[in-house]
Design a protein around this motif. Structure first.
Motif, mmCIF file in Angstrom:
data_model
loop_
_atom_site.group_PDB
_atom_site.id
_atom_site.type_symbol
_atom_site.label_atom_id
_atom_site.label_comp_id
_atom_site.label_asym_id
_atom_site.label_seq_id
_atom_site.Cartn_x
_atom_site.Cartn_y
_atom_site.Cartn_z
ATOM 1 N N ARG A 121 0.821 -1.213 0.000
ATOM 2 C CA ARG A 121 0.000 0.000 0.000
ATOM 3 C C ARG A 121 0.849 1.254 0.000
ATOM 4 O O ARG A 121 2.049 1.212 0.298
ATOM 5 C CB ARG A 121 -0.903 0.030 1.240
ATOM 6 C CG ARG A 121 -0.141 0.077 2.574
ATOM 7 C CD ARG A 121 -1.099 0.144 3.751
ATOM 8 N NE ARG A 121 -0.464 -0.154 5.018
ATOM 9 C CZ ARG A 121 -0.343 0.706 6.033
ATOM 10 N NH1 ARG A 121 -0.802 1.945 5.904
ATOM 11 N NH2 ARG A 121 0.220 0.343 7.168
ATOM 12 N N GLN A 140 -0.997 4.034 1.417
ATOM 13 C CA GLN A 140 -1.819 4.821 2.345
ATOM 14 C C GLN A 140 -1.094 4.949 3.683
ATOM 15 O O GLN A 140 -1.210 4.075 4.540
ATOM 16 C CB GLN A 140 -3.178 4.150 2.553
ATOM 17 C CG GLN A 140 -4.155 4.334 1.415
ATOM 18 C CD GLN A 140 -5.539 3.862 1.795
ATOM 19 O OE1 GLN A 140 -6.321 4.587 2.393
ATOM 20 N NE2 GLN A 140 -5.843 2.619 1.437
ATOM 21 N N GLY A 186 6.009 3.658 -0.451
ATOM 22 C CA GLY A 186 4.955 2.711 -0.775
ATOM 23 C C GLY A 186 4.527 2.802 -2.225
ATOM 24 O O GLY A 186 4.345 1.776 -2.900
ATOM 25 N N LEU A 235 4.801 -0.051 -5.101
ATOM 26 C CA LEU A 235 3.652 -0.550 -5.847
ATOM 27 C C LEU A 235 3.959 -0.603 -7.338
ATOM 28 O O LEU A 235 3.558 -1.561 -8.031
ATOM 29 C CB LEU A 235 2.431 0.337 -5.589
ATOM 30 C CG LEU A 235 1.730 0.157 -4.240
ATOM 31 C CD1 LEU A 235 0.676 1.244 -4.056
ATOM 32 C CD2 LEU A 235 1.089 -1.222 -4.129
ATOM 33 N N ARG A 272 -4.360 -6.449 -6.855
ATOM 34 C CA ARG A 272 -4.542 -5.018 -6.569
ATOM 35 C C ARG A 272 -6.027 -4.757 -6.312
ATOM 36 O O ARG A 272 -6.740 -4.188 -7.139
ATOM 37 C CB ARG A 272 -3.979 -4.174 -7.698
ATOM 38 C CG ARG A 272 -2.495 -4.404 -7.886
ATOM 39 C CD ARG A 272 -1.853 -3.375 -8.787
ATOM 40 N NE ARG A 272 -1.535 -2.147 -8.048
ATOM 41 C CZ ARG A 272 -0.765 -1.182 -8.540
ATOM 42 N NH1 ARG A 272 -0.244 -1.294 -9.747
ATOM 43 N NH2 ARG A 272 -0.523 -0.092 -7.833
ATOM 44 N N TYR A 283 -6.879 -1.233 -0.419
ATOM 45 C CA TYR A 283 -6.852 -1.243 1.046
ATOM 46 C C TYR A 283 -8.035 -0.413 1.518
ATOM 47 O O TYR A 283 -8.256 0.703 1.033
ATOM 48 C CB TYR A 283 -5.568 -0.601 1.565
ATOM 49 C CG TYR A 283 -4.545 -1.527 2.168
ATOM 50 C CD1 TYR A 283 -3.861 -2.436 1.373
ATOM 51 C CD2 TYR A 283 -4.235 -1.462 3.521
ATOM 52 C CE1 TYR A 283 -2.882 -3.252 1.923
ATOM 53 C CE2 TYR A 283 -3.256 -2.264 4.075
ATOM 54 C CZ TYR A 283 -2.585 -3.172 3.272
ATOM 55 O OH TYR A 283 -1.621 -3.977 3.819
ATOM 56 N N SER A 316 -6.184 7.613 -3.442
ATOM 57 C CA SER A 316 -6.989 7.276 -2.268
ATOM 58 C C SER A 316 -8.146 8.253 -2.132
ATOM 59 O O SER A 316 -8.110 9.361 -2.671
ATOM 60 C CB SER A 316 -6.123 7.292 -1.000
ATOM 61 O OG SER A 316 -5.496 8.557 -0.846
ATOM 62 N N ASP A 364 -3.752 -0.274 -3.981
ATOM 63 C CA ASP A 364 -3.133 -1.127 -2.974
ATOM 64 C C ASP A 364 -3.588 -2.574 -3.156
ATOM 65 O O ASP A 364 -4.397 -2.885 -4.024
ATOM 66 C CB ASP A 364 -3.501 -0.629 -1.578
ATOM 67 C CG ASP A 364 -3.040 0.795 -1.305
ATOM 68 O OD1 ASP A 364 -2.142 1.266 -2.020
ATOM 69 O OD2 ASP A 364 -3.587 1.419 -0.376
ATOM 70 N N HIS A 384 5.677 -2.429 8.050
ATOM 71 C CA HIS A 384 5.519 -2.090 6.637
ATOM 72 C C HIS A 384 6.805 -2.266 5.837
ATOM 73 O O HIS A 384 6.992 -1.652 4.787
ATOM 74 C CB HIS A 384 4.949 -0.677 6.457
ATOM 75 C CG HIS A 384 5.586 0.392 7.299
ATOM 76 N ND1 HIS A 384 5.101 0.772 8.531
ATOM 77 C CD2 HIS A 384 6.648 1.187 7.076
ATOM 78 C CE1 HIS A 384 5.836 1.747 9.026
ATOM 79 N NE2 HIS A 384 6.784 2.016 8.167
ATOM 80 N N LEU A 392 6.190 -4.261 2.219
ATOM 81 C CA LEU A 392 5.593 -3.452 1.154
ATOM 82 C C LEU A 392 6.518 -2.353 0.657
ATOM 83 O O LEU A 392 6.321 -1.815 -0.436
ATOM 84 C CB LEU A 392 4.260 -2.862 1.612
ATOM 85 C CG LEU A 392 4.266 -1.832 2.744
ATOM 86 C CD1 LEU A 392 4.325 -0.415 2.197
ATOM 87 C CD2 LEU A 392 3.027 -1.981 3.610
#
Length: 391
Positions: free
Chosen positions: A62, A64, A74, A78, A96, A99, A126, A155, A346, A349
């Motif tokens: 993600r 976010q 992040g 991605l 995908r 989130y 987002s 995400d 995290h 990711l």
């Protein structure tokens, strides 16, 4: 195990860079260094690749976050996950599906509104949504007490072990040595310079070391007098039986106030939650102390899951720092000891982007993002950089 160690090839006597740790961070760093043309990169892992925290991660990816640096790391990762099939060239089971953060406290809504605005300013798609839309996206939840939610469609989740194997294969293809069952026993120095890494399989002369040892990084730093304030903290995951009718687009769903989360795992769900009574330590034995809290969170937010049987699960380690943000940088007072650790949940990711960053730090190039605020000595200067969107 002794037979397996006996069949392993000999270590090279010297290396341009030694990377310590065979999880996603270490393999990503080794891959990016080797692909950039750095000769004689050696990665050492005391066990099997990915057998530490990476293989026990939930696999979420993600952008976010509440911290601008984490958003950038992040988002960059991605992009790398999306092209992983061609570079380095490995199937990672990327889904995908987005989130979805479920918010039931006014202060959390305000915090996520600010976070979404920051994310959007950095190109992350987002958005804040209402409870009804959240339930349409994730039909297993109930909306009672839900005030709002935050969702980003870019995400999702993928398979951690596959990412590690992809990077390891790619690193070898570009000339790196990936040494399993190779425990670091000591790091030799002369004055303010590194001279060698001593392992259970021999000595490697080098002047550059990258610590990517995750929850075990504090002890690696201590070998050269570098304080890496990382504590191991157990987190548990359960996998449910098959749940008929699960939508293929089911997002990673997080009840933010409790940290209860789930995403599709085969025909069932992968379910997790933090345990507020957990104390730091290296134990990865599963226990049932967390189950009452998990059941309470399920009853409040996804009561239909209470009737589902669990078919498996595991425990792993978060590598936690005092402000729940990463340590990335170079040691002060010791030449060419670099670190990438302490990601506090995290790390998986962010592995692709951090591999790029550390490659550039090793080569003396300017990374795509300034990571100096994540230096390990920020705690001595009381310059904390808290990340709010931790689960």
């Amino acid at each position: 195990m002794s037979g397996a160690v006996h069949r392993l090839s000999a270590l090279p006597p010297s290396a341009a860079v030694v990377v310590i740790g065979g999880g996603v961070m270490g393999t990503s760093i080794a891959y990016h260094l080797a692909r950039a043309g750095v000769r004689d990169v050696v990665l050492v892992e005391r066990g099997e690749l990915a057998e530490g925290s990476t293989s026990r991660a939930a696999g979420g990816v993600r952008a976010q976050f509440s911290d601008e640096l984490n958003i950038q790391l992040g988002a960059r990762s991605l992009e790398a996950f999306a092209r992983f099939g061609s570079e380095p060239g490995h199937e990672i089971g990327l889904h995908r599906v987005g989130y979805l953060f479920l918010l039931s406290e006014p202060q959390d809504v305000a915090g996520f509104e600010a976070g979404v605005a920051l994310q959007q300013s950095l190109g992350v798609p987002s958005r804040m949504i209402d409870p009804d839309e959240a339930q349409r996206l994730s039909p297993l939840i109930v909306t009672e007490g839900l005030l709002a939610a935050a969702f980003s469609p870019d995400d999702g989740h993928c398979t951690p072990e596959a990412v590690v194997q992809g990077y390891a294969v790619g690193a070898r293809r570009h000339g790196a040595t990936v040494a399993r069952h190779c425990e670091v026993l000591d790091i030799e120095t002369r004055g303010e310079e590194i001279s060698a890494v001593v392992t259970s399989r021999g000595r490697i002369a080098t002047d550059t070391v990258v610590c990517a040892a995750g929850a075990w990084s504090r002890s690696v730093g201590a070998m050269v007098g570098v304080e890496l304030p990382v504590e191991p903290l157990r987190r548990q995951i359960a996998v449910t039986e098959a749940i008929p009718g699960l939508p293929s687009s089911l997002p990673m769903t997080i009840d933010f106030s409790s940290s209860f989360y789930f995403h599709a795992e085969g025909p069932g769900l992968l379910v997790g939650m933090s345990d507020p009574d957990e104390t730091p330590g290296f134990s990865t034995e599963r226990h049932e102390r967390w189950l009452p809290g998990l059941c309470q969170a399920m009853e409040r937010r996804a009561p239909g899951l209470l009737d589902r049987r669990t078919t498996g699960g595991w425990a792993g380690l978060y590598e936690v720092t005092p402000d729940h943000n990463a340590l990335i940088g170079s040691a002060v007072g010791l030449s060419r000891f670099l670190y990438a650790t302490g990601f506090s949940g995290h790390g998986f990711l962010q592995g692709p982007a951090v591999g790029e960053v550390v490659r550039d730090l090793v080569l003396g190039r300017e990374p795509f993002v300034d990571v100096t605020p994540l230096r390990a000595d920020r705690f001595a200067a009381h310059d904390l950089r808290p990340e709010a969107n931790c689960v």
